[in-house]
Design a protein around this motif. Structure first.
Motif, PDB file in Angstrom:
ATOM      1  N   SER A 189       0.866  -1.158  -0.127  1.00 36.64           N
ATOM      2  CA  SER A 189      -0.051  -0.013   0.003  1.00 36.64           C
ATOM      3  C   SER A 189       0.729   1.421  -0.059  1.00 36.64           C
ATOM      4  O   SER A 189       0.569   2.447  -0.561  1.00 36.64           O
ATOM      5  N   HIS A 190       1.959   1.419   0.639  1.00 40.69           N
ATOM      6  CA  HIS A 190       2.948   2.286   0.756  1.00 40.69           C
ATOM      7  C   HIS A 190       4.324   1.833   1.261  1.00 40.69           C
ATOM      8  O   HIS A 190       4.416   0.726   1.426  1.00 40.69           O
ATOM      9  N   GLY A 191       5.350   2.788   1.193  1.00 45.93           N
ATOM     10  CA  GLY A 191       6.578   2.550   1.415  1.00 45.93           C
ATOM     11  C   GLY A 191       7.162   2.263   2.575  1.00 45.93           C
ATOM     12  O   GLY A 191       8.271   1.801   2.783  1.00 45.93           O
ATOM     13  N   PRO A 205      -7.226   5.920  -3.029  1.00 39.46           N
ATOM     14  CA  PRO A 205      -6.240   6.705  -2.249  1.00 39.46           C
ATOM     15  C   PRO A 205      -6.218   6.628  -0.674  1.00 39.46           C
ATOM     16  O   PRO A 205      -7.215   5.864  -0.145  1.00 39.46           O
ATOM     17  N   ALA A 206      -5.340   7.183  -0.001  1.00 40.13           N
ATOM     18  CA  ALA A 206      -5.325   7.270   1.480  1.00 40.13           C
ATOM     19  C   ALA A 206      -4.830   8.353   1.895  1.00 40.13           C
ATOM     20  O   ALA A 206      -3.979   8.969   1.033  1.00 40.13           O
ATOM     21  N   TYR A 238     -11.720  -4.506   0.878  1.00 39.22           N
ATOM     22  CA  TYR A 238     -11.000  -3.399   0.747  1.00 39.22           C
ATOM     23  C   TYR A 238     -10.219  -3.360   1.976  1.00 39.22           C
ATOM     24  O   TYR A 238     -10.318  -3.134   3.135  1.00 39.22           O
ATOM     25  N   HIS A 239      -8.860  -3.081   1.676  1.00 39.93           N
ATOM     26  CA  HIS A 239      -7.759  -2.929   2.415  1.00 39.93           C
ATOM     27  C   HIS A 239      -7.394  -1.311   2.567  1.00 39.93           C
ATOM     28  O   HIS A 239      -7.008  -0.955   1.708  1.00 39.93           O
ATOM     29  N   THR A 240      -7.595  -0.723   3.738  1.00 41.21           N
ATOM     30  CA  THR A 240      -7.554   0.636   3.790  1.00 41.21           C
ATOM     31  C   THR A 240      -6.103   1.159   3.616  1.00 41.21           C
ATOM     32  O   THR A 240      -5.809   2.238   3.291  1.00 41.21           O
ATOM     33  N   GLY A 241      -5.095   0.122   3.826  1.00 41.17           N
ATOM     34  CA  GLY A 241      -3.506   0.822   4.076  1.00 41.17           C
ATOM     35  C   GLY A 241      -3.638   1.726   5.459  1.00 41.17           C
ATOM     36  O   GLY A 241      -4.606   1.439   6.198  1.00 41.17           O
ATOM     37  N   ASN A 300       2.718   8.371  -3.583  1.00 41.64           N
ATOM     38  CA  ASN A 300       1.788   8.712  -2.501  1.00 41.64           C
ATOM     39  C   ASN A 300       1.102   7.309  -1.786  1.00 41.64           C
ATOM     40  O   ASN A 300       1.033   6.209  -2.555  1.00 41.64           O
ATOM     41  N   PRO A 301       0.629   7.208  -0.634  1.00 41.28           N
ATOM     42  CA  PRO A 301       0.147   6.297   0.069  1.00 41.28           C
ATOM     43  C   PRO A 301      -1.406   5.891  -0.712  1.00 41.28           C
ATOM     44  O   PRO A 301      -1.963   6.469  -1.084  1.00 41.28           O
ATOM     45  N   GLY A 302      -1.706   4.334  -0.316  1.00 43.45           N
ATOM     46  CA  GLY A 302      -3.131   4.210  -0.979  1.00 43.45           C
ATOM     47  C   GLY A 302      -3.596   2.855  -0.183  1.00 43.45           C
ATOM     48  O   GLY A 302      -2.998   2.391   0.572  1.00 43.45           O
ATOM     49  N   GLY A 303      -4.706   2.270  -0.772  1.00 40.86           N
ATOM     50  CA  GLY A 303      -5.428   0.897  -0.390  1.00 40.86           C
ATOM     51  C   GLY A 303      -5.709   0.276  -1.550  1.00 40.86           C
ATOM     52  O   GLY A 303      -5.544   0.827  -2.821  1.00 40.86           O
TER      53      GLY A 303
END
Length: 267
Positions: A73-75, A140-141, A175-178, A160-163
Motif C-alpha cells: 500500500s505504501h513504502g 487513495p489514502a 477493501y484494505h485501507t492501508g 503516494n500512499p493508498g489502499g
C-alpha cells in the motif's frame, strides 16, 4: 503444526454447493494478510509477516513457498515488511502504484522483472490479474510514503500512499485501507463495488483511531469489518473494544470480526 481457527460466514457464501471452494483470508498481525482465491492463487497484502504481534512469524515466512502477487500500500517499513525476501524466493509479482514500485526496485531490492506495467497502476485505475480471477482497484489514502533502502538507513520518496479494493471472482470484495485517516470520499467506494470485507486500520497516532475508523466503516458500509494496524507497538493504542463501542455509537450495521494473528476466515 499450528492450528488455524476457521470461521465461515454464511452471509458471504452462496448456497450452490457445500463443497465449493472458498476464499481464505489469513491475518498475520499488523496490516499483513494472505488472500487465497478459490482456485488457489495466493496474494499477500503489506506482508510484514515477522512483525512483533505474530509469535509464529519466522515459521509463517518460511512456509510461504507459493505466492503469486504481493500488494504493497505504501513504502513504510512496517508495510513493505518481508516483501523483498518473499519475492526473491517465490517470484511473486508486485502490485503497487508505479512510483512506489519504481522506488522498491531502485532502493529496496525488489526484483525488477517482477514489477511491470501489468501489475502496477494508480488511483482511479483498476487492473485485472491472475487470468481475470482477481481485479484490484487503487484507492487513495491520507498518509505518507517513503521507502527504506537495503542498508536500512536512508529513506527515499515512495510515491503516494493508498489502499486496495480487491474483487475475487466467485468470492468477496475486500477493501484494505492501508494506513489512512478518515476521508469523505470513502463513501464513493461502494457506488462502484459493494464491499463485503473492510480491513480497517484503528491504531491511532499514525492512522485513524477507533472513532474515526468507525465513521470510515459507516461510509464504506461493508458487510464485515476487521480491525488491523493496532497493538503492534505501544503507541498504536487504539483497541478493538474501543472500535466496537464507536461502531455501536454511530449505528454502524457492519459485522465486527476481531481476528488473531494466524487466524483464517473463509468466505
Amino acid at each position: 503444526m499450528k492450528a488455524l481457527l476457521v470461521l465461515v460466514f454464511s452471509l458471504l457464501v452462496t448456497s450452490a454447493s457445500a463443497s465449493a471452494a472458498q476464499t481464505e483470508l489469513t491475518w498475520y498481525g499488523h496490516s499483513a494478510f494472505k488472500l487465497t482465491t478459490p482456485t488457489g492463487k495466493v496474494l499477500l497484502i503489506d506482508p510484514w509477516i515477522t512483525n512483533p504481534a505474530n509469535k509464529n512469524g519466522k515459521a509463517d515466512l518460511a512456509a510461504l513457498k507459493h505466492v503469486d502477487l504481493i500488494l504493497i500500500s505504501h513504502g513504510h517499513f512496517d508495510h513493505v515488511g518481508d516483501a523483498v525476501a518473499i519475492a526473491k524466493t517465490t517470484g511473486a509479482k508486485l502490485v503497487s502504484t508505479f512510483d512506489l514500485g519504481n522506488a522498491l526496485v531502485t532502493y529496496a531490492g525488489y526484483p525488477k522483472a517482477q514489477a511491470g506495467f501489468d501489475t502496477q497502476g494508480n488511483f482511479g485505475g483498476e487492473i485485472s490479474v491472475l487470468d481475470g480471477e482477481v481485479k484490484i482497484a487503487f484507492i487513495p489514502a491520507v498518509h505518507s510514503s517513503a521507502v527504506m533502502d537495503e542498508n536500512g538507513k536512508d529513506l527515499h520518496q515512495g510515491g503516494n500512499p493508498g489502499g486496495f479494493l480487491i474483487s475475487v471472482k466467485n468470492g468477496p470484495v475486500i477493501y484494505h485501507t492501508g494506513d489512512t485517516d478518515l476521508f469523505s470520499d470513502m463513501r464513493l467506494i461502494s457506488q462502484f463495488h459493494k464491499v463485503d470485507v473492510m480491513l480497517a486500520c484503528i491504531g491511532d497516532h499514525f492512522t485513524m483511531g477507533p472513532d474515526r475508523a468507525a465513521l470510515a466503516t459507516k461510509l464504506v458500509a461493508p458487510r464485515v469489518v476487521i480491525p488491523m494496524h493496532y497493538g503492534t507497538f505501544p503507541v498504536l493504542n487504539g483497541t478493538p473494544a474501543e472500535f466496537k463501542a464507536a461502531l455501536a455509537k454511530d449505528g454502524v450495521k457492519s459485522k465486527l470480526v476481531v481476528m488473531q494473528p494466524d487466524e483464517m476466515l473463509k468466505f
